[in-house]
Design a protein around this motif. Structure first.
Motif, PDB file in Angstrom:
ATOM      1  N   ILE A   3     -10.879  19.940 108.947  1.00  0.00           N
ATOM      2  CA  ILE A   3     -12.131  20.408 108.365  1.00  0.00           C
ATOM      3  C   ILE A   3     -11.852  20.669 106.895  1.00  0.00           C
ATOM      4  O   ILE A   3     -10.918  21.391 106.553  1.00  0.00           O
ATOM      5  CB  ILE A   3     -12.601  21.707 109.048  1.00  0.00           C
ATOM      6  CG1 ILE A   3     -12.843  21.459 110.532  1.00  0.00           C
ATOM      7  CG2 ILE A   3     -13.855  22.243 108.359  1.00  0.00           C
ATOM      8  CD1 ILE A   3     -13.046  22.730 111.328  1.00  0.00           C
ATOM      9  N   GLU A   4     -12.645  20.054 106.027  1.00  0.00           N
ATOM     10  CA  GLU A   4     -12.424  20.271 104.603  1.00  0.00           C
ATOM     11  C   GLU A   4     -13.742  20.259 103.869  1.00  0.00           C
ATOM     12  O   GLU A   4     -14.725  19.703 104.332  1.00  0.00           O
ATOM     13  CB  GLU A   4     -11.465  19.235 104.030  1.00  0.00           C
ATOM     14  CG  GLU A   4     -11.883  17.804 104.198  1.00  0.00           C
ATOM     15  CD  GLU A   4     -10.782  16.841 103.780  1.00  0.00           C
ATOM     16  OE1 GLU A   4     -10.064  17.128 102.812  1.00  0.00           O
ATOM     17  OE2 GLU A   4     -10.652  15.804 104.431  1.00  0.00           O
ATOM     18  N   GLY A   5     -13.729  20.920 102.725  1.00  0.00           N
ATOM     19  CA  GLY A   5     -14.927  20.971 101.921  1.00  0.00           C
ATOM     20  C   GLY A   5     -14.675  21.741 100.641  1.00  0.00           C
ATOM     21  O   GLY A   5     -13.543  22.149 100.347  1.00  0.00           O
ATOM     22  N   ARG A 128     -17.324  19.096 114.760  1.00  0.00           N
ATOM     23  CA  ARG A 128     -17.510  18.889 113.316  1.00  0.00           C
ATOM     24  C   ARG A 128     -18.881  19.408 112.881  1.00  0.00           C
ATOM     25  O   ARG A 128     -19.000  20.073 111.852  1.00  0.00           O
ATOM     26  CB  ARG A 128     -17.352  17.415 112.965  1.00  0.00           C
ATOM     27  CG  ARG A 128     -17.379  17.195 111.465  1.00  0.00           C
ATOM     28  CD  ARG A 128     -16.731  15.929 111.018  1.00  0.00           C
ATOM     29  NE  ARG A 128     -15.443  15.619 111.569  1.00  0.00           N
ATOM     30  CZ  ARG A 128     -14.280  16.155 111.175  1.00  0.00           C
ATOM     31  NH1 ARG A 128     -14.269  17.062 110.245  1.00  0.00           N
ATOM     32  NH2 ARG A 128     -13.152  15.773 111.721  1.00  0.00           N
ATOM     33  N   LYS A 129     -19.908  19.134 113.660  1.00  0.00           N
ATOM     34  CA  LYS A 129     -21.253  19.618 113.332  1.00  0.00           C
ATOM     35  C   LYS A 129     -21.265  21.149 113.311  1.00  0.00           C
ATOM     36  O   LYS A 129     -21.815  21.758 112.397  1.00  0.00           O
ATOM     37  CB  LYS A 129     -22.268  19.085 114.345  1.00  0.00           C
ATOM     38  CG  LYS A 129     -23.693  19.490 114.049  1.00  0.00           C
ATOM     39  CD  LYS A 129     -24.667  18.877 115.038  1.00  0.00           C
ATOM     40  CE  LYS A 129     -26.084  19.328 114.731  1.00  0.00           C
ATOM     41  NZ  LYS A 129     -27.046  18.810 115.688  1.00  0.00           N
ATOM     42  N   ALA A 131     -18.673  23.162 112.871  1.00  0.00           N
ATOM     43  CA  ALA A 131     -17.845  23.616 111.743  1.00  0.00           C
ATOM     44  C   ALA A 131     -18.624  23.528 110.437  1.00  0.00           C
ATOM     45  O   ALA A 131     -18.560  24.440 109.606  1.00  0.00           O
ATOM     46  CB  ALA A 131     -16.570  22.790 111.662  1.00  0.00           C
ATOM     47  N   ASP A 132     -19.379  22.459 110.249  1.00  0.00           N
ATOM     48  CA  ASP A 132     -20.187  22.310 109.039  1.00  0.00           C
ATOM     49  C   ASP A 132     -21.261  23.399 108.958  1.00  0.00           C
ATOM     50  O   ASP A 132     -21.515  23.951 107.881  1.00  0.00           O
ATOM     51  CB  ASP A 132     -20.833  20.926 108.980  1.00  0.00           C
ATOM     52  CG  ASP A 132     -19.834  19.805 108.732  1.00  0.00           C
ATOM     53  OD1 ASP A 132     -18.693  20.108 108.300  1.00  0.00           O
ATOM     54  OD2 ASP A 132     -20.189  18.638 108.975  1.00  0.00           O
ATOM     55  N   GLN A 133     -21.900  23.716 110.098  1.00  0.00           N
ATOM     56  CA  GLN A 133     -22.903  24.785 110.126  1.00  0.00           C
ATOM     57  C   GLN A 133     -22.280  26.126 109.753  1.00  0.00           C
ATOM     58  O   GLN A 133     -22.831  26.874 108.944  1.00  0.00           O
ATOM     59  CB  GLN A 133     -23.534  24.900 111.512  1.00  0.00           C
ATOM     60  CG  GLN A 133     -24.450  23.777 111.893  1.00  0.00           C
ATOM     61  CD  GLN A 133     -24.897  23.874 113.347  1.00  0.00           C
ATOM     62  OE1 GLN A 133     -24.382  24.673 114.130  1.00  0.00           O
ATOM     63  NE2 GLN A 133     -25.849  23.039 113.717  1.00  0.00           N
ATOM     64  N   ALA A 135     -19.478  26.674 108.086  1.00  0.00           N
ATOM     65  CA  ALA A 135     -19.032  26.652 106.692  1.00  0.00           C
ATOM     66  C   ALA A 135     -20.213  26.894 105.754  1.00  0.00           C
ATOM     67  O   ALA A 135     -20.101  27.664 104.789  1.00  0.00           O
ATOM     68  CB  ALA A 135     -18.353  25.323 106.367  1.00  0.00           C
ATOM     69  N   GLY A 136     -21.335  26.267 106.031  1.00  0.00           N
ATOM     70  CA  GLY A 136     -22.521  26.467 105.200  1.00  0.00           C
ATOM     71  C   GLY A 136     -22.984  27.913 105.207  1.00  0.00           C
ATOM     72  O   GLY A 136     -23.323  28.476 104.155  1.00  0.00           O
TER      73      GLY A 136
END
Length: 150
Positions: A3-5, A128-129, A131-133, A135-136
């Motif tokens: 997971i990266e961003g 992944r979905k 994790a993105d939620q 993170a946001g």
């Protein structure tokens, strides 16, 4: 799963560094984090609840800061399990801060996450979905703690 961003915060790097190192600020910024307790100078315990698909889980986590390069990089390891040991999570994490042209701070993060047990049965796409939620929502919460919007 990797997971990266990245995200930017309109605050000086020194201020962002102090907030990232503050377990209460971080705990309040992490979605589902109920408690954070400092164990020693480089270790913290946290309880975090997550819901992935139809499964709700509450993890008892240990976060260990392995290395710090002040105002630039933090290497950490997170490990934990549900009380029933139904799911286990391990993550090696890197957070890097850099200055932006506008005087703010860019935050880059990478986490290599492993989940086993009942949550490990979900596919990579679902994780992944989620994790993105998360993170946001973390970014929104963290910016609020700094009193900035971007």
């Amino acid at each position: 799963m990797k997971i990266e961003g990245d995200f930017e915060v309109e605050a000086p790097r020194g201020e962002v560094w102090e907030k990232i190192r503050d377990p209460q600020v971080m705990g309040a910024s992490i979605p589902g984090c109920d408690t954070v307790e400092q164990v020693d100078e480089t270790s913290y315990r946290a309880q975090v609840a997550v819901k992935v698909g139809p499964i709700k889980a509450r993890f008892n986590l240990l976060v260990e800061v392995l290395e710090e390069q002040p105002e630039h990089t933090i290497l950490s390891r997170t490990s934990g399990e549900e009380g029933t040991r139904a799911s286990v999570v391990n993550s090696d994490n890197v957070v890097r801060l850099s200055d932006t042209d506008s005087g703010g701070t860019r935050v880059d993060y990478v986490a290599n996450v492993s989940v086993t047990g009942r949550l490990g049965k979900f596919g990579l796409g679902i994780f992944r979905k989620k994790a993105d939620q998360l993170a946001g929502q973390f970014v929104v919460n963290f910016r609020e703690k700094l009193g900035v919007t971007a």
